[in-house]
Design a protein around this motif. Structure first.
Motif, PDB file in Angstrom:
ATOM      1  N   VAL A   1       0.841  -1.200   0.000  1.00  0.00           N
ATOM      2  CA  VAL A   1       0.000   0.000   0.000  1.00  0.00           C
ATOM      3  C   VAL A   1       0.873   1.246   0.000  1.00  0.00           C
ATOM      4  CG1 VAL A   1      -1.980  -1.099   1.129  1.00  0.00           C
ATOM      5  CG2 VAL A   1      -0.164  -0.093   2.532  1.00  0.00           C
ATOM      6  N   SER A   2       0.303   2.347  -0.495  1.00  0.00           N
ATOM      7  CA  SER A   2       1.023   3.615  -0.520  1.00  0.00           C
ATOM      8  C   SER A   2       0.806   4.428   0.746  1.00  0.00           C
ATOM      9  CB  SER A   2       0.594   4.441  -1.747  1.00  0.00           C
ATOM     10  OG  SER A   2      -0.812   4.647  -1.729  1.00  0.00           O
ATOM     11  N   ASP A   3      -0.332   4.197   1.416  1.00  0.00           N
ATOM     12  CA  ASP A   3      -0.610   4.925   2.655  1.00  0.00           C
ATOM     13  C   ASP A   3       0.281   4.400   3.778  1.00  0.00           C
ATOM     14  OD1 ASP A   3      -2.565   6.313   1.323  1.00  0.00           O
ATOM     15  OD2 ASP A   3      -4.188   4.985   1.987  1.00  0.00           O
ATOM     16  N   GLU A   4       0.656   5.290   4.685  1.00  0.00           N
ATOM     17  CA  GLU A   4       1.530   4.905   5.791  1.00  0.00           C
ATOM     18  C   GLU A   4       0.833   3.914   6.711  1.00  0.00           C
ATOM     19  OE1 GLU A   4       3.954   7.012   9.484  1.00  0.00           O
ATOM     20  OE2 GLU A   4       3.635   8.101   7.605  1.00  0.00           O
ATOM     21  N   LYS A   5       1.514   2.808   6.999  1.00  0.00           N
ATOM     22  CA  LYS A   5       0.999   1.770   7.885  1.00  0.00           C
ATOM     23  C   LYS A   5       2.055   1.431   8.937  1.00  0.00           C
ATOM     24  CE  LYS A   5      -2.876   1.085   5.610  1.00  0.00           C
ATOM     25  NZ  LYS A   5      -4.207   1.391   6.199  1.00  0.00           N
ATOM     26  N   GLU A   6       1.641   0.633   9.908  1.00  0.00           N
ATOM     27  CA  GLU A   6       2.588   0.206  10.944  1.00  0.00           C
ATOM     28  C   GLU A   6       3.667  -0.696  10.348  1.00  0.00           C
ATOM     29  OE1 GLU A   6       2.773  -2.327  15.153  1.00  0.00           O
ATOM     30  OE2 GLU A   6       0.940  -2.324  13.932  1.00  0.00           O
TER      31      GLU A   6
ATOM     32  N   PHE B   1      18.805   0.148   1.947  1.00  0.00           N
ATOM     33  CA  PHE B   1      20.239   0.067   2.226  1.00  0.00           C
ATOM     34  C   PHE B   1      20.960   1.220   1.543  1.00  0.00           C
ATOM     35  CE2 PHE B   1      18.651  -4.032   3.165  1.00  0.00           C
ATOM     36  CZ  PHE B   1      19.520  -4.636   4.065  1.00  0.00           C
ATOM     37  N   ALA B   2      21.784   1.919   2.314  1.00  0.00           N
ATOM     38  CA  ALA B   2      22.569   3.014   1.757  1.00  0.00           C
ATOM     39  C   ALA B   2      23.802   2.465   1.047  1.00  0.00           C
ATOM     40  CB  ALA B   2      23.000   3.973   2.868  1.00  0.00           C
ATOM     41  N   ILE B   3      24.306   3.229   0.076  1.00  0.00           N
ATOM     42  CA  ILE B   3      25.584   2.871  -0.541  1.00  0.00           C
ATOM     43  C   ILE B   3      26.658   2.919   0.542  1.00  0.00           C
ATOM     44  CG2 ILE B   3      27.358   3.620  -2.172  1.00  0.00           C
ATOM     45  CD1 ILE B   3      25.157   4.673  -3.962  1.00  0.00           C
ATOM     46  N   GLY B   4      27.398   1.838   0.686  1.00  0.00           N
ATOM     47  CA  GLY B   4      28.385   1.757   1.751  1.00  0.00           C
ATOM     48  C   GLY B   4      27.846   1.099   3.000  1.00  0.00           C
ATOM     49  N   GLY B   5      26.538   0.822   3.043  1.00  0.00           N
ATOM     50  CA  GLY B   5      25.944   0.178   4.195  1.00  0.00           C
ATOM     51  C   GLY B   5      25.185   1.142   5.081  1.00  0.00           C
ATOM     52  N   GLY B   6      24.385   0.592   5.977  1.00  0.00           N
ATOM     53  CA  GLY B   6      23.546   1.404   6.844  1.00  0.00           C
ATOM     54  C   GLY B   6      22.114   1.456   6.331  1.00  0.00           C
ATOM     55  N   PHE B   7      21.206   1.835   7.216  1.00  0.00           N
ATOM     56  CA  PHE B   7      19.774   1.809   6.916  1.00  0.00           C
ATOM     57  C   PHE B   7      19.283   3.190   6.492  1.00  0.00           C
ATOM     58  CE2 PHE B   7      15.233   1.529   7.626  1.00  0.00           C
ATOM     59  CZ  PHE B   7      14.927   0.215   7.321  1.00  0.00           C
ATOM     60  N   LYS B   8      18.483   3.219   5.413  1.00  0.00           N
ATOM     61  CA  LYS B   8      17.853   4.452   4.943  1.00  0.00           C
ATOM     62  C   LYS B   8      16.380   4.444   5.343  1.00  0.00           C
ATOM     63  CE  LYS B   8      18.639   5.712   0.708  1.00  0.00           C
ATOM     64  NZ  LYS B   8      18.795   5.637  -0.763  1.00  0.00           N
ATOM     65  N   GLU B   9      15.988   5.476   6.096  1.00  0.00           N
ATOM     66  CA  GLU B   9      14.623   5.530   6.603  1.00  0.00           C
ATOM     67  C   GLU B   9      13.696   6.378   5.740  1.00  0.00           C
ATOM     68  OE1 GLU B   9      14.720   6.944  10.606  1.00  0.00           O
ATOM     69  OE2 GLU B   9      16.275   5.532  11.245  1.00  0.00           O
ATOM     70  N   ASP B  10      14.211   6.974   4.683  1.00  0.00           N
ATOM     71  CA  ASP B  10      13.428   7.993   3.983  1.00  0.00           C
ATOM     72  C   ASP B  10      12.397   7.419   3.009  1.00  0.00           C
ATOM     73  OD1 ASP B  10      15.570   7.088   2.511  1.00  0.00           O
ATOM     74  OD2 ASP B  10      15.883   8.956   1.436  1.00  0.00           O
ATOM     75  N   LYS B  11      12.541   6.168   2.574  1.00  0.00           N
ATOM     76  CA  LYS B  11      11.598   5.607   1.602  1.00  0.00           C
ATOM     77  C   LYS B  11      11.131   4.240   2.076  1.00  0.00           C
ATOM     78  CE  LYS B  11      13.274   8.213  -2.375  1.00  0.00           C
ATOM     79  NZ  LYS B  11      13.818   8.174  -3.740  1.00  0.00           N
ATOM     80  N   LEU B  12      10.095   4.257   2.881  1.00  0.00           N
ATOM     81  CA  LEU B  12       9.583   3.017   3.444  1.00  0.00           C
ATOM     82  C   LEU B  12       8.485   2.436   2.551  1.00  0.00           C
ATOM     83  CD1 LEU B  12       9.379   4.031   7.225  1.00  0.00           C
ATOM     84  CD2 LEU B  12      11.257   2.913   6.002  1.00  0.00           C
ATOM     85  N   LYS B  13       8.414   1.112   2.518  1.00  0.00           N
ATOM     86  CA  LYS B  13       7.404   0.412   1.731  1.00  0.00           C
ATOM     87  C   LYS B  13       6.414  -0.249   2.692  1.00  0.00           C
ATOM     88  CE  LYS B  13       7.046  -2.719  -2.231  1.00  0.00           C
ATOM     89  NZ  LYS B  13       7.840  -3.489  -3.221  1.00  0.00           N
ATOM     90  N   TYR B  14       5.148   0.149   2.593  1.00  0.00           N
ATOM     91  CA  TYR B  14       4.157  -0.268   3.591  1.00  0.00           C
ATOM     92  C   TYR B  14       3.384  -1.511   3.157  1.00  0.00           C
ATOM     93  CZ  TYR B  14       5.289   4.347   5.361  1.00  0.00           C
ATOM     94  OH  TYR B  14       5.966   5.443   5.838  1.00  0.00           O
ATOM     95  N   TYR B  15       2.962  -2.272   4.175  1.00  0.00           N
ATOM     96  CA  TYR B  15       2.297  -3.565   3.945  1.00  0.00           C
ATOM     97  C   TYR B  15       1.081  -3.680   4.857  1.00  0.00           C
ATOM     98  CZ  TYR B  15       1.834  -8.660   3.499  1.00  0.00           C
ATOM     99  OH  TYR B  15       1.376  -9.930   3.249  1.00  0.00           O
ATOM    100  N   ALA B  16      -0.041  -4.172   4.292  1.00  0.00           N
ATOM    101  CA  ALA B  16      -1.288  -4.233   5.061  1.00  0.00           C
ATOM    102  C   ALA B  16      -1.863  -5.640   5.132  1.00  0.00           C
ATOM    103  CB  ALA B  16      -2.321  -3.286   4.443  1.00  0.00           C
TER     104      ALA B  16
ATOM    105  N   CYS C   1       6.283  -2.218   7.810  1.00  0.00           N
ATOM    106  CA  CYS C   1       7.144  -1.761   6.716  1.00  0.00           C
ATOM    107  C   CYS C   1       8.008  -2.923   6.250  1.00  0.00           C
ATOM    108  CB  CYS C   1       8.058  -0.629   7.177  1.00  0.00           C
ATOM    109  SG  CYS C   1       7.220   0.770   7.918  1.00  0.00           S
ATOM    110  N   LEU C   2       8.061  -3.144   4.947  1.00  0.00           N
ATOM    111  CA  LEU C   2       8.911  -4.184   4.386  1.00  0.00           C
ATOM    112  C   LEU C   2      10.331  -3.653   4.224  1.00  0.00           C
ATOM    113  CD1 LEU C   2       6.553  -5.472   1.547  1.00  0.00           C
ATOM    114  CD2 LEU C   2       6.937  -6.534   3.767  1.00  0.00           C
ATOM    115  N   VAL C   3      11.297  -4.383   4.728  1.00  0.00           N
ATOM    116  CA  VAL C   3      12.692  -4.020   4.468  1.00  0.00           C
ATOM    117  C   VAL C   3      13.035  -4.476   3.057  1.00  0.00           C
ATOM    118  CG1 VAL C   3      15.090  -4.358   5.150  1.00  0.00           C
ATOM    119  CG2 VAL C   3      13.307  -4.162   6.899  1.00  0.00           C
TER     120      VAL C   3
END
Length: 468
Positions: free
Chosen positions: A28-33, A42-57, A35-37
């Motif tokens: 889904v596009s609407d914000e939900k509790e 994943f950022a280039i070089g490693g680490g977690f990017k929080e800016d583009k979450l993919k939601y699941y209902a 989130c699919l990783v």
């Protein structure tokens, strides 16, 4: 400190669990509790990017719920260069969200206590590990690795107490980087809020109009605009006049620049005296052109080069590639716009740089980078239309980009906005410089992780100096 002994394999200490194939019917596009990783987290070089979450209902198997500080790796990368393939990330804790262990993501499971989690987190971001994963990857367009290939990586393992010290230093550095980033995002939101109020919602104009419609005087209209601009009520503004006459005068002069009426235009109602223009009339636009691929290098030979948005950060790009044969150049403080896959992502150029065909360099004719960046951010809905028009990947050409209709305010207001947010921009850039220094210390330590030689006291001194 030397810890070279015998080589160890990752398979001696960990397993990697495959993720679950969550059904696309429930994305889904609407914000939900939930989130699919995904590889995009994943950022280039490693680490977690929080800016583009993919939601699941949809329904969630209990065994595929992730927890804070779970260590994961990405086993698929859609980019041609496999920019994030195999890199690691720690699952963050974000209020109101639960992260799910999705397919193409591997969860690290420890067989024993002989390796520290945080040490391993950074080991899986080292150059040697990266080379191991990419060199053994399969696929042409989409690159894949596997648990077996990752687990075959060999390395020198320091004693557990040394691992813990190294892991702690690196986590402290990463936490400081993340703190600076969060502060920067707060400052960025402040600047965007001012822009939206002035140039999108026209709050000062509408406040004046409302005061006049209700029978108020021109003085009442000015006070209403001053209230909207400052966030103070009118009684506080009158007290402000006595307490700080100079600041009050500046506020009054700002309010006076906004008209007290709206006019019709092809973009709807806009403030009286403002105009509608093509983006190409209001901006200098440079479309990127890619140099010959054999001129690319990571040894800083030639000119800094950005092919597309792969090196984009939340506001500034991360230098990685250079070219000895630049074609099209963007200037320092130009705004870099992604013009393909996807259209509309923005970064602020900190240096003169060569730009490839995935980017365009723009600057408003006023020369105000702060205004350019904020304004282009508020055109995202327009840019998104081009993402839905492509057959495979969205793109926008020079003609269509320059033809986008925009609102052109009074030049004095554009310059005033830039002066108002100048301190914000300077704070963001200074904080970003500290991030760059800390990132360099982190990367230096990463290079030494597998060398067998490391001076922990020198690293501690560098970290303290960078944070002072």
């Amino acid at each position: 400190m030397s810890f070279k002994q015998q080589m160890n394999r990752l398979s001696d200490f960990i397993d990697i669990k495959h993720g679950y194939a969550f059904k696309g019917d429930f994305f889904v596009s609407d914000e939900k509790e939930d989130c699919l990783v995904t590889p995009g987290n994943f950022a280039i070089g490693g680490g977690f990017k929080e800016d583009k979450l993919k939601y699941y209902a949809g329904p969630v198997p209990e065994d595929y719920i992730l927890h804070r500080n779970d260590l994961v790796v990405t086993m698929t990368d859609l980019s041609k260069e496999a920019d994030t393939l195999g890199f690691s990330a720690l699952i963050p804790e974000i209020t109101g969200h639960r992260f799910l262990h999705n397919q193409r993501i591997g969860l690290i499971q420890f067989k024993n206590d002989e390796i520290d989690k945080f040490y391993l987190y950074f080991l899986l971001r080292s150059r040697e590990y990266r080379h191991h994963v990419v060199s053994s990857a399969s696929g042409t367009t989409v690159k894949h690795t596997s648990p077996t290939k990752i687990l075959s990586f060999e390395f020198y393992k320091p004693p557990l107490d040394v691992q813990k010290i190294i892991g702690k230093y690196l986590i402290d550095i990463e936490n400081k980087i993340q703190l600076n980033t969060k502060i920067n995002k707060t400052l960025e939101a402040m600047a965007q809020s001012i822009f939206k109020s002035w140039f999108v919602d026209f709050d000062p104009v509408r406040a004046k109009m409302a005061a006049l419609v209700s029978g108020g005087s021109d003085r009442d209209a000015e006070l209403a605009a001053m209230s909207v601009i400052s966030g103070k009520d009118e009684d506080a503004i009158l007290q402000f006049e006595q307490a700080d006459p100079d600041a009050y005068k500046e506020l009054a002069e700002t309010a006076a620049l906004f008209p007290s009426a709206m006019q019709d235009s092809e973009l709807g109602e806009i403030p009286e005296g403002w105009e509608v223009a093509d983006l190409g009339e209001s901006y200098e636009v440079v479309m990127g052109q890619s140099p010959n691929g054999n001129t690319y290098n990571e040894q800083k030979e030639g000119v800094l080069f950005f092919q597309g948005r792969a090196e984009f950060g939340w506001r500034f790009p991360t230098p990685r590639l250079y070219t000895t044969d630049p074609k099209r150049m963007a200037k320092k403080d130009d705004i870099l716009l992604s013009v393909r896959a996807p259209v509309g992502d923005l970064n602020w150029a900190l240096n003169d740089c060569c730009i490839g065909r995935g980017l365009s360099g723009l600057k408003h004719h006023s020369g105000c980078s702060s205004y350019s960046y904020a304004h282009l951010n508020h055109l995202k809905d327009i840019f998104d239309r081009f993402n839905s028009e492509g057959t495979v990947f969205g793109s926008i050409n020079q003609k269509d980009l320059k033809a986008i209709k925009i609102i052109e305010p009074e030049k004095t207001l554009v310059e005033l906005f830039t002066r108002k947010v100048d301190d914000i921009d300077n704070s963001i850039e200074n904080s970003n410089e500290q991030i760059i220094v800390l990132s360099s210390i982190r990367d230096t330590l990463l290079l030494k992780l597998l060398s067998g030689e490391i001076d922990l006291s020198a690293i501690e001194t560098e970290f303290d100096e960078a944070c002072s």
